[in-house]
Design an enzyme around this catalytic site. Sequence first.
Site, PDB file in Angstrom:
ATOM      1  N   SER A 293       0.795  -1.237   0.000  1.00 54.17           N
ATOM      2  CA  SER A 293       0.000   0.000   0.000  1.00 54.17           C
ATOM      3  C   SER A 293       0.821   1.277   0.000  1.00 54.17           C
ATOM      4  O   SER A 293       0.242   2.372  -0.097  1.00 54.17           O
ATOM      5  CB  SER A 293      -0.953   0.006   1.205  1.00 54.17           C
ATOM      6  OG  SER A 293      -2.033  -0.873   0.983  1.00 54.17           O
TER       7      SER A 293
ATOM      8  N   LYS B 251       0.207   3.771  -2.713  1.00 54.46           N
ATOM      9  CA  LYS B 251      -0.876   4.756  -2.627  1.00 54.46           C
ATOM     10  C   LYS B 251      -0.325   6.173  -2.519  1.00 54.46           C
ATOM     11  O   LYS B 251      -1.038   7.139  -2.805  1.00 54.46           O
ATOM     12  CB  LYS B 251      -1.779   4.447  -1.438  1.00 54.46           C
ATOM     13  CG  LYS B 251      -2.643   3.188  -1.613  1.00 54.46           C
ATOM     14  CD  LYS B 251      -3.580   3.010  -0.424  1.00 54.46           C
ATOM     15  CE  LYS B 251      -4.588   1.892  -0.650  1.00 54.46           C
ATOM     16  NZ  LYS B 251      -4.099   0.572  -0.234  1.00 54.46           N
TER      17      LYS B 251
ATOM     18  N   SER C 115      -6.152   3.462   4.264  1.00 57.03           N
ATOM     19  CA  SER C 115      -5.552   2.616   3.228  1.00 57.03           C
ATOM     20  C   SER C 115      -6.613   1.841   2.460  1.00 57.03           C
ATOM     21  O   SER C 115      -6.436   0.672   2.107  1.00 57.03           O
ATOM     22  CB  SER C 115      -4.543   1.638   3.853  1.00 57.03           C
ATOM     23  OG  SER C 115      -3.645   1.148   2.891  1.00 57.03           O
TER      24      SER C 115
END
Length: 367
Positions: free
Chosen positions: A76, A79, A131
């Site tokens: 993640s 991101k 997230s």
Amino acid sequence: MPVTALIAAVSLTGGTAYAEPTTPVGGEALGSRGMVAPEGVKKPPKTKATSYVIADADTGQVLAAKDAHGRYLPASTIKTLTALTLIPKLDKNRKIRPSHNACNQEGTAVGLTPKGTYKVEDLFKGLMMSSGNDAAMALAETNGGVAKTMLDMNAEAKRLQAYDTVAKTPSGLDKPGQSSSAYDLALIARAGLANPEFRRYTSTKTANFPAPKGKHYQISNHNKLLWRYQGTIGVKNGWTSKAQGSFVGAATRGGHTVLVSIMRHEGYFWEEVAKLLDWGFSVKGKVTPVGELVNPLPAGLPAPQQQASAPATQVTPAAQPPLLDTAAQKQTDSTKTVGSVVIGGGLLFGLIYLGYGIRRRRARSRF
């Protein structure tokens, strides 16, 4: 002195040509797979992370690193690139209703529902605080679709000279060919923190998130250092069973900002990251840097010839990383996620507003 060879790399949008260097971006020493650290001071604290970078976010000086350009699955932490790419492109006050596809993304979710209406600003909070893979997909669809968003993200990575980064998903869910490096995560985070909106999303601890019928529930930031480490200003952590733990974050003390990125950590990394930040603050301005975080490229201009930023440093070779595609293809773990509660992820933020955002699905990305 012979001229360094450059490989022409054409970006995936607009035909803008960038020249990709064949020498390590940021300095020769950063091409080492082992640790590189300045002389005359205590070495950085030990960490189980395979790769890391400690940098002065103000000047861009790299204070120490290990396998800085090693390419690993980013989970993640990708991101950060999603947000940096899309914040300038999307009106934060635009209202959207997410698709069923977005709401049913695997892994960690902020709890989007097709019955709800959300501002783009809400989606960025869900992306960077909780997230949310659902928020990542909704943002990509708002930008014109996943294919276009991947083109935009990879073009942005080239502009930043983050040549180790290849985005295949907006969320960081493992996919063959997706990669980044500790160096690139530091580049992306530094660029992001220069954007007030990016900085606001990543530094927010808690926020109200909309639910249908005018209701709302509270979401919390997954970055534990916001509560535990004085001066923390963000940025993002990530985990999948094949990527293992990854993190990029920064803290400000006494008017100075230190940035740390790690990749492929086998377990609980928060205390180790805090010690790496402490070390960065203790040596800032006292040592010769081992490299630098380079500045973004102006549109249409080739990358400059890369030169070593510091004298060659004695290093110890490190083990080669696993094949990225093999790791992604073997992703078979199953877990449960309930809204922004991650079962087994070590973080508990409370049940989301009853009846909304509760889903159980095979999860490949926990943070």
